[in-house]
Design a protein around this motif. Structure first.
Motif, mmCIF file in Angstrom:
data_model
loop_
_atom_site.group_PDB
_atom_site.id
_atom_site.type_symbol
_atom_site.label_atom_id
_atom_site.label_comp_id
_atom_site.label_asym_id
_atom_site.label_seq_id
_atom_site.Cartn_x
_atom_site.Cartn_y
_atom_site.Cartn_z
ATOM 1 N N LEU A 31 0.292 -3.749 -5.434
ATOM 2 C CA LEU A 31 1.692 -3.694 -5.015
ATOM 3 C C LEU A 31 2.282 -5.100 -4.914
ATOM 4 N N LYS A 32 1.529 -5.999 -4.305
ATOM 5 C CA LYS A 32 2.003 -7.371 -4.127
ATOM 6 C C LYS A 32 2.187 -8.057 -5.471
ATOM 7 N N ARG B 169 2.734 -6.630 -8.381
ATOM 8 C CA ARG B 169 3.881 -6.001 -9.048
ATOM 9 C C ARG B 169 5.195 -6.522 -8.465
ATOM 10 N N ASP B 170 5.251 -6.627 -7.131
ATOM 11 C CA ASP B 170 6.472 -7.079 -6.465
ATOM 12 C C ASP B 170 6.812 -8.521 -6.813
ATOM 13 N N ARG B 171 5.789 -9.318 -7.137
ATOM 14 C CA ARG B 171 6.010 -10.717 -7.502
ATOM 15 C C ARG B 171 6.148 -10.924 -9.007
ATOM 16 N N ASN C 120 4.188 -1.947 6.917
ATOM 17 C CA ASN C 120 4.241 -2.860 5.770
ATOM 18 C C ASN C 120 3.344 -2.267 4.669
ATOM 19 N N TYR D 208 1.765 -3.557 2.361
ATOM 20 C CA TYR D 208 0.564 -4.345 2.104
ATOM 21 C C TYR D 208 -0.497 -4.123 3.190
ATOM 22 N N GLY E 162 4.057 2.280 -0.029
ATOM 23 C CA GLY E 162 4.428 1.561 -1.234
ATOM 24 C C GLY E 162 5.169 2.422 -2.245
ATOM 25 N N ASP E 163 5.848 1.743 -3.150
ATOM 26 C CA ASP E 163 6.525 2.370 -4.286
ATOM 27 C C ASP E 163 5.575 2.285 -5.472
ATOM 28 N N TYR E 164 5.213 3.428 -6.057
ATOM 29 C CA TYR E 164 4.202 3.445 -7.106
ATOM 30 C C TYR E 164 4.792 3.611 -8.501
#
Length: 312
Positions: free
Chosen positions: A168-169, A171-173, A226, A228, A234-236
């Protein structure tokens, strides 16, 4: 997208179950886990697991990487199109890279890929985000050191949590290096949003009452919603393909099901194996039982299926 329900019937699985039950006795994750001196309690199982046999044709090294000293499992005739980053479990309070050496050697042997087994800071000595930052720094270093290799994340229990959170992290970055995620019995909720009482539970490792003390030990003062920390939030969408395993009657069955449904709803490729008659994080027994060797092969086939695909 599919769920396979299987039943463990082998003598080898029964033996493994009894050994794991013995090693976790007195170190269960329950309402009393904060009373345990984890610095001492983690020593016996960590040392014991290092004696599990390693696959032939795989060499192991301690390597400095991303500010940690982790382990590299290197198969003969290594393939360079992917690297597997393995993140061990242990409730965020125990476990180590060397204790995962046997299973990681199986991953290396069956896949032909180098496996890096992450060493990360543990609770209660360290709290979020220390552990995930260690793993993220290792991930960044892998990307730099092997720029032409795709990355597969794999882990069990707390390590499964960290694999999902790390993906997730990344992908978000905007990082696009992760080809697939393999999560065995992941813990994904520290908030109580999942009702784990709706399924019959028979689990000698993760017991009722574990959420609050584990949240205190790992998350500290951070918001447990959160993504993380609790990947269930999270958004998958635009997420790497996911392979999940769990025991049908373990406490974290609901966690695996929640991630399966989130991936399915987001149209992210996802597969799951539910095993009846096994135990929490059983899949990391690798080649020690017929059932887990089958899952190991399933995992490698899953990785191979998605290595050529677009990176996320």
């Amino acid at each position: 997208m599919s769920i396979a329900i299987r039943t463990a019937t082998s003598k080898e699985m029964t033996k493994c179950k009894n050994v794991v039950r013995l090693l976790t006795k007195g170190r269960e994750f329950d309402e009393n886990m904060l009373t345990v001196d984890w610095e001492k309690a983690r020593i016996i199982p960590n040392v014991s697991y290092t004696f599990l046999p390693k696959e032939k044709g795989v060499k192991g090294y301690r390597v400095p990487i991303g500010g940690t000293v982790s382990e590299l499992l290197l198969p003969d005739d290594v393939k360079n199109d992917a690297v597997i980053l393995y993140i061990h479990g242990g409730g965020f309070v125990s476990g180590c890279a060397s204790a995962s050496r046997a299973y990681c050697s199986s991953l290396a042997s069956y896949s032909g890929y180098r496996v890096i087994s992450a060493e990360y800071r543990l609770s209660p000595e360290s709290t979020f985000p220390d552990g995930i930052e260690d793993c993220y720094n290792i991930l960044r270093t892998i990307r730099k050191k092997y720029p032409d290799s795709k990355i597969v994340l794999a882990g069990e229990s707390a390590g499964g949590n960290l694999c999902l959170a790390l993906a997730l992290k990344a992908r978000d970055r905007g990082r696009r290096s992760i080809a697939a995620v393999i999560a065995h019995s992941p813990l994904v909720d520290f908030t109580g949003i999942l009702d784990r009482s709706q399924h019959e539970i028979d689990d000698f490792t993760v017991k009722s009452g574990f959420i609050e003390p584990m949240k205190i030990a790992y998350a500290g003062d951070a918001d447990p919603s959160n993504p993380y920390i609790s990947p269930v939030y999270g958004d998958y969408s635009n997420f790497p393909p996911v392979f999940l395993t769990c025991d049908y009657n373990e406490t974290l069955y609901a966690d695996s099901m929640a991630i399966y449904k989130k991936c399915r709803d987001a149209k992210t490729p996802v597969k799951m194996v539910q095993m009846k008659g096994a135990f929490h994080a059983f899949a990391t027994m690798g080649t020690r039982t017929p059932e887990t060797e089958r899952i190991l092969v399933d995992n490698i086939n899953f990785i191979t299926q998605y290595i050529p695909h677009k990176l996320l």
